[in-house]
Design a protein around this motif. Structure first.
Motif, PDB file in Angstrom:
ATOM      1  N   ILE A 135       0.834  -1.204   0.000  1.00  0.00           N
ATOM      2  CA  ILE A 135       0.000   0.000   0.000  1.00  0.00           C
ATOM      3  C   ILE A 135       0.866   1.250   0.000  1.00  0.00           C
ATOM      4  N   VAL A 136       1.895   1.283   0.849  1.00  0.00           N
ATOM      5  CA  VAL A 136       2.747   2.471   0.950  1.00  0.00           C
ATOM      6  C   VAL A 136       3.546   2.670  -0.335  1.00  0.00           C
ATOM      7  N   ARG A 137       4.039   1.604  -0.943  1.00  0.00           N
ATOM      8  CA  ARG A 137       4.763   1.748  -2.213  1.00  0.00           C
ATOM      9  C   ARG A 137       3.845   2.272  -3.311  1.00  0.00           C
ATOM     10  N   TYR A 138       2.617   1.805  -3.328  1.00  0.00           N
ATOM     11  CA  TYR A 138       1.659   2.301  -4.312  1.00  0.00           C
ATOM     12  C   TYR A 138       1.398   3.785  -4.099  1.00  0.00           C
ATOM     13  N   LEU A 139       1.190   4.189  -2.850  1.00  0.00           N
ATOM     14  CA  LEU A 139       0.952   5.601  -2.554  1.00  0.00           C
ATOM     15  C   LEU A 139       2.174   6.455  -2.875  1.00  0.00           C
ATOM     16  N   LEU A 140       3.373   5.928  -2.614  1.00  0.00           N
ATOM     17  CA  LEU A 140       4.592   6.666  -2.964  1.00  0.00           C
ATOM     18  C   LEU A 140       4.751   6.811  -4.470  1.00  0.00           C
ATOM     19  N   SER A 141       4.351   5.788  -5.224  1.00  0.00           N
ATOM     20  CA  SER A 141       4.454   5.900  -6.685  1.00  0.00           C
ATOM     21  C   SER A 141       3.486   6.942  -7.208  1.00  0.00           C
ATOM     22  N   ILE A 142       2.282   7.012  -6.642  1.00  0.00           N
ATOM     23  CA  ILE A 142       1.331   8.056  -7.036  1.00  0.00           C
ATOM     24  C   ILE A 142       1.890   9.426  -6.676  1.00  0.00           C
ATOM     25  N   ASN A 145       4.763  10.335  -9.053  1.00  0.00           N
ATOM     26  CA  ASN A 145       4.278  10.639 -10.399  1.00  0.00           C
ATOM     27  C   ASN A 145       3.651  12.027 -10.463  1.00  0.00           C
ATOM     28  N   LYS A 146       2.985  12.432  -9.415  1.00  0.00           N
ATOM     29  CA  LYS A 146       2.400  13.771  -9.392  1.00  0.00           C
ATOM     30  C   LYS A 146       3.462  14.845  -9.262  1.00  0.00           C
ATOM     31  N   ARG A 147       4.584  14.497  -8.662  1.00  0.00           N
ATOM     32  CA  ARG A 147       5.682  15.457  -8.503  1.00  0.00           C
ATOM     33  C   ARG A 147       6.613  15.444  -9.705  1.00  0.00           C
ATOM     34  N   GLY A 148       6.397  14.534 -10.662  1.00  0.00           N
ATOM     35  CA  GLY A 148       7.225  14.514 -11.865  1.00  0.00           C
ATOM     36  C   GLY A 148       8.347  13.507 -11.812  1.00  0.00           C
ATOM     37  N   ARG A 149       8.411  12.729 -10.764  1.00  0.00           N
ATOM     38  CA  ARG A 149       9.449  11.683 -10.685  1.00  0.00           C
ATOM     39  C   ARG A 149       8.815  10.365 -11.118  1.00  0.00           C
TER      40      ARG A 149
END
Length: 102
Positions: A85-92, A95-99
Motif C-alpha cells: 500500500i505504501v509503495r503504491y501511494l509513494l508511486s502516485i 508521479n504527481k511530482r514529476g518523478r
C-alpha cells in the motif's frame, strides 16, 4: 480464540513486526531520511515482545514458542500488505511530482 488456540501478543503482530517489514521494504526509498528512524523504533517493539514472551517463568515454553510463531506470521502478512500500500501511494506521489521512479 477458535482459530488460534494461543493468541499472539497484540503489539507484536500489529505494531512491531509490520513496522519491521515496512522498514525493510522502504529502506531503499527512505534511506537515512528522518522518517526512517521512527520506523526502526516501532520495529523494535516486536523484538522486545518476543523477549518478554519468553521471560514469563509461569508460562510453558511451548506456549511461548507458538505465541511467537503466530505473531511472526501474522505480522509478516500485515507488514507485506502495508508495504504494498505504501509503495503504491509513494508511486502516485512521485508521479504527481514529476518523478518516475519508486
Amino acid at each position: 480464540e477458535n482459530i488460534l488456540y494461543i493468541r499472539p501478543r497484540f503489539k507484536e503482530f500489529l505494531i512491531g513486526h509490520p513496522f519491521f517489514i515496512l522498514a525493510l521494504g522502504l529502506e531503499e526509498q527512505l534511506g537515512h531520511k528522518l522518517i526512517y528512524f521512527p520506523l526502526l523504533i516501532l520495529a523494535s517493539i516486536g523484538q522486545i515482545n518476543i523477549l518478554n514472551t519468553f521471560s514469563h517463568i509461569h508460562t510453558p515454553i511451548i506456549v511461548s514458542i507458538i505465541r511467537s510463531i503466530h505473531g511472526i506470521w501474522l505480522g509478516l502478512i500485515i507488514g507485506v500488505i502495508i508495504v504494498l500500500i505504501v509503495r503504491y501511494l509513494l508511486s502516485i506521489w512521485n508521479n504527481k511530482r514529476g518523478r518516475y521512479y519508486v
